[in-house]
Design a protein around this motif. Structure first.
Motif, mmCIF file in Angstrom:
data_model
loop_
_atom_site.group_PDB
_atom_site.id
_atom_site.type_symbol
_atom_site.label_atom_id
_atom_site.label_comp_id
_atom_site.label_asym_id
_atom_site.label_seq_id
_atom_site.Cartn_x
_atom_site.Cartn_y
_atom_site.Cartn_z
ATOM 1 N N GLU A 126 6.831 7.532 -5.102
ATOM 2 C CA GLU A 126 6.724 8.910 -5.660
ATOM 3 C C GLU A 126 8.119 9.628 -5.506
ATOM 4 O O GLU A 126 8.372 10.552 -6.403
ATOM 5 C CB GLU A 126 5.662 9.597 -4.459
ATOM 6 N N ILE A 165 -4.552 5.761 -5.129
ATOM 7 C CA ILE A 165 -5.527 6.284 -4.122
ATOM 8 C C ILE A 165 -5.546 7.379 -3.624
ATOM 9 O O ILE A 165 -6.212 8.355 -3.262
ATOM 10 C CB ILE A 165 -5.630 4.948 -3.068
ATOM 11 N N GLN A 166 -3.999 7.554 -3.455
ATOM 12 C CA GLN A 166 -3.656 8.999 -2.868
ATOM 13 C C GLN A 166 -4.367 10.161 -3.656
ATOM 14 O O GLN A 166 -4.781 11.057 -3.096
ATOM 15 C CB GLN A 166 -2.141 9.079 -2.484
ATOM 16 N N GLY A 209 0.679 -1.369 0.088
ATOM 17 C CA GLY A 209 0.036 0.059 -0.055
ATOM 18 C C GLY A 209 0.942 1.120 -0.071
ATOM 19 O O GLY A 209 0.314 2.309 0.034
ATOM 20 N N ASP A 210 2.082 1.177 -0.171
ATOM 21 C CA ASP A 210 2.974 2.373 -0.069
ATOM 22 C C ASP A 210 2.953 3.192 -1.231
ATOM 23 O O ASP A 210 2.683 2.611 -2.255
ATOM 24 C CB ASP A 210 4.398 1.825 0.222
ATOM 25 N N TYR A 211 2.994 4.421 -1.011
ATOM 26 C CA TYR A 211 3.290 5.473 -2.272
ATOM 27 C C TYR A 211 4.355 6.252 -2.159
ATOM 28 O O TYR A 211 4.808 6.964 -3.071
ATOM 29 C CB TYR A 211 2.032 6.044 -2.582
ATOM 30 N N VAL A 212 5.066 6.220 -1.074
ATOM 31 C CA VAL A 212 6.197 7.244 -0.806
ATOM 32 C C VAL A 212 7.431 7.053 -1.626
ATOM 33 O O VAL A 212 7.874 7.711 -2.214
ATOM 34 C CB VAL A 212 6.571 7.284 0.779
ATOM 35 N N ILE A 231 -2.527 2.622 4.045
ATOM 36 C CA ILE A 231 -3.318 3.799 3.289
ATOM 37 C C ILE A 231 -4.944 3.362 3.402
ATOM 38 O O ILE A 231 -5.765 4.192 3.240
ATOM 39 C CB ILE A 231 -2.868 3.393 2.147
ATOM 40 N N TYR A 290 -7.907 10.431 -3.788
ATOM 41 C CA TYR A 290 -8.560 11.218 -2.500
ATOM 42 C C TYR A 290 -8.149 12.462 -2.142
ATOM 43 O O TYR A 290 -8.945 13.320 -1.926
ATOM 44 C CB TYR A 290 -8.034 10.322 -0.964
ATOM 45 N N LEU A 291 -6.665 12.882 -2.607
ATOM 46 C CA LEU A 291 -6.502 14.055 -2.117
ATOM 47 C C LEU A 291 -6.314 15.185 -3.106
ATOM 48 O O LEU A 291 -6.352 16.365 -2.978
ATOM 49 C CB LEU A 291 -4.988 14.111 -1.309
ATOM 50 N N GLY A 314 -0.909 2.632 -4.368
ATOM 51 C CA GLY A 314 -1.154 3.785 -3.309
ATOM 52 C C GLY A 314 -1.049 4.886 -3.668
ATOM 53 O O GLY A 314 -1.766 5.957 -3.381
ATOM 54 N N LEU A 324 -7.957 -3.160 -2.727
ATOM 55 C CA LEU A 324 -6.667 -3.490 -2.349
ATOM 56 C C LEU A 324 -6.698 -4.259 -0.885
ATOM 57 O O LEU A 324 -5.823 -5.367 -0.670
ATOM 58 C CB LEU A 324 -5.851 -1.978 -1.871
ATOM 59 N N SER A 368 -9.438 1.402 -2.559
ATOM 60 C CA SER A 368 -8.997 1.195 -0.999
ATOM 61 C C SER A 368 -9.594 -0.123 -0.650
ATOM 62 O O SER A 368 -8.690 -1.072 -0.243
ATOM 63 C CB SER A 368 -8.953 2.285 -0.194
ATOM 64 N N PRO A 397 -2.898 -2.595 5.050
ATOM 65 C CA PRO A 397 -2.008 -1.536 4.580
ATOM 66 C C PRO A 397 -2.329 -0.193 5.117
ATOM 67 O O PRO A 397 -3.657 0.038 5.342
ATOM 68 C CB PRO A 397 -2.405 -1.702 3.214
ATOM 69 N N PHE A 438 -3.037 11.909 4.843
ATOM 70 C CA PHE A 438 -4.518 12.036 4.552
ATOM 71 C C PHE A 438 -5.440 12.808 5.672
ATOM 72 O O PHE A 438 -6.447 13.284 5.223
ATOM 73 C CB PHE A 438 -5.292 10.594 4.627
ATOM 74 N N TYR A 469 -14.066 10.680 -4.369
ATOM 75 C CA TYR A 469 -14.162 9.712 -3.130
ATOM 76 C C TYR A 469 -14.668 8.160 -3.532
ATOM 77 O O TYR A 469 -13.888 7.312 -3.080
ATOM 78 C CB TYR A 469 -14.768 10.305 -2.262
#
Lengths: 309, 268
Positions: free
Chosen positions: A254, A268-269, A248-251, B117, A272-273, A265, A288, A285, B115, B213, A278
């Motif tokens: 990125e 999803i990020q 689930g990581d996105y760091v 997230i 959402y942001l 991830g 996943l 999410s 996870p 988030f 939504y």
């Protein structure tokens, strides 16, 4: 399920209770549990319910959303983003395998060979935790920089030819390729592999090694037949502690990757942001979560260890 | 030649293990080295020249130390909250039989088996639906939530290995329940509680995904670092990273020295 059957042995007092405890006493565990469990119910379970409801809503940010049981969102989200799902599982799986491969020798070293250096080595495994992992991940940008010493060496020994053939790198770059993302994932979750491995290795009675040696087992056989099977609880919890967060990581994707290495991830990020869609974000999410839970359940069944916590 | 290969084979584990350790430490070495860099552009990714400027003025970057102190506050409160709630749950789980034990166990296990997230996004869904303003409180709520399970696991492990006869002995010597708890149970469980608290602090202080988030416009230290990765990374970030590493090593080594001395003082 009857409660006493699951009770650990240590907790059972040596003498059976002579009289039934008073009501006040019987309520003690519930009072102890109440605040924490309430916290989890309100801020863990309830949010899941809200997210489930969000995933079947339709509407727009301007006009508001409404629950319309629109399950189509799930199908649409999955068909649109299945490459990212596959990529996440592939990267997380590779990183987990690498963590096991790299982490096992170090855990073994600390458990059996370190002697009086054991505590220092443990500190060195845990201490990097305290430097913000974002700062350390950014440091990988410096380490893997184009034309830097690391990339130069990897290029000279022909490592990059192999990874290019595998589709993990392109040309003589490492940054912004899948290799960089997997390297970052492996690095970030390695301690989560080493510590459970160490804990289960440390519990092994070294006399078993001696006994196997006395029976003329070669070191490799001792490892295969004695050490590794006995360390299985550590292997299972280590791989789970690595695979689940990595999927689930996105760091890492990125900071070290490019648009071609986006994991689920990242999707999803941004849903959402940034995009603020939504329902799609919630559906992604949940997909996943479902994939991870199914994979974890199958894995635990096959590995045959049930007592993880 | 033959002896060299034998030596290599015999020490293969040591070499591989130390190699992994080098892989783990390498970024910290780079972070430390680059805290002495004097970069020319916005990004501190390439070595230019040695300079102590960043160390002389660690708070010289706008908003960085503010975000640092915010993160410290959140980590402190999250640690207190999660440790108190988690320790109570751990004691209930180990020391009492009650209905719904299995359900409680799964409820505590689930946040660790998901996870991050997914949790982050679902909390955001809750806050959005409820119309709750994102900020300090939503971050704190989230941090207590995900630290809780780790405290329960750490304290449970310790209390499980504790001999219940010690408490019975205290009761036989006419100690009341409160006295037994404070003078026998709590001191024995303390290392587990301390481990849980330390873990909570580290997890909360370093958390990025859940905070990303649920923070709204509030900037914690990891959020500041994240933002700086896009805008330009000041050298001071490396100074803070180095200082955190050094402090952590000193704290852990100090704690171990205290533990060792205690072990020597009262042999089992």
């Amino acid at each position: 399920m009857s409660a006493p059957a699951t009770l650990p042995e240590v907790a059972v007092s040596a003498e059976p209770p002579v009289h039934k405890p008073s009501l006040k006493k019987r309520l003690v565990p519930y009072w102890l549990l109440l605040p924490g469990i309430l916290w989890l119910l309100v801020f863990f379970v309830l949010p899941m319910v809200y997210q489930a409801s969000t995933s079947v809503q339709t509407g727009s940010l301007e006009e508001g959303y409404e629950v319309t049981w629109h399950f189509q969102t799930y199908w649409d989200a999955f068909t649109e983003y299945y490459p990212q799902f596959l990529r996440s599982l592939l990267y997380a799986g590779t990183a987990t395998a690498l963590c096991l491969l790299l982490g096992y020798p170090l855990a073994y070293l600390i458990a059996f060979k370190a002697g009086r250096w054991r505590n220092l080595l443990l500190v060195l495994v845990i201490a990097p935790f305290f430097t913000s992992f974002l700062i350390r991940t950014l440091a990988w940008k410096t380490i893997l920089a184009d034309g830097g010493p690391v990339v130069g060496v990897l290029n000279t020994v022909g490592f990059l030819d192999v990874t290019s053939w595998l589709g993990m790198t392109e040309g003589d770059r490492v940054l912004a390729t899948p290799l960089a993302v997997v390297c970052g994932l492996t690095y970030n979750f390695l301690p989560f592999m080493i510590l459970p491995l160490y804990t289960s290795l440390e519990r092994i009675d070294t006399r078993l090694h001696e006994a196997a040696g006395d029976l003329y087992a070669r070191p490799a056989t001792v490892f295969r037949k004695v050490t590794f099977p006995l360390s299985m609880p550590g292997v299972v919890s280590g791989t789970l502690l690595t695979f689940i967060p990595a999927s689930g990581d996105y760091v890492n994707a990125e900071l070290l990757g490019s648009t071609d290495t986006r994991m689920i991830g990242n999707v999803i990020q941004s849903q959402y942001l940034r995009i603020l869609d939504y329902p799609t974000a919630a559906a992604l999410s949940f997909i996943l979560m479902a994939i991870v839970l199914v994979m974890v359940t199958i894995y635990i069944r096959r590995a045959g260890t049930e007592d993880l916590v | 030649m033959k002896s060299a290969t034998t030596w290599l084979r015999r020490n293969l584990v040591v070499i591989a293990g130390l190699g992994t350790l080098a892989y783990l430490i390498l970024p910290n070495v780079v972070v430390t080295a680059f805290s002495f860099n004097n970069p020319t552009g916005r990004f501190n990714y390439a070595w230019q020249e040695f300079s102590l400027d960043a160390w002389k003025d660690p708070c010289g970057v706008a908003d960085m130390c503010g975000s640092l102190s915010l993160s410290l506050q959140i980590a402190l409160w999250a640690t207190i909250g999660a440790t108190v709630l988690g320790t109570a749950i751990a004691f209930a789980m180990v020391r009492y039989r009650f209905r719904g034990r299995g359900a409680v166990n799964s409820l505590i296990f689930l946040p660790m088996a998901m996870p991050e997230i997914v949790m982050a996004a679902s909390l955001l869904a809750l806050f959005l639906n409820m119309g709750i303003q994102l900020g300090f409180w939503t971050i704190l709520i989230a941090h207590v939530m995900f630290c809780l399970s780790f405290v329960v696991a750490a304290v449970k492990a310790r209390v499980l290995s504790m001999d219940p006869r010690l408490e019975e002995a205290a009761r036989d010597l006419y100690a009341g329940p409160v006295q037994t708890f404070l003078r026998v149970t709590l001191p024995i469980a303390a290392p587990g509680i301390a481990a849980g608290a330390l873990l909570s602090f580290a997890l909360s202080f370093d958390d990025f995904i859940i905070t990303n988030f649920n923070s709204g416009n509030t900037v914690t230290f990891p959020m500041f670092v994240w933002g700086s990765a896009q805008r330009g990374t000041p050298v001071q970030i490396n100074v803070i990273g180095t200082a955190m590493f050094v402090i952590a090593v000193l704290v852990v080594l100090g704690g171990q020295m205290v533990a060792n001395r205690r072990k020597k003082a009262q042999p089992k």
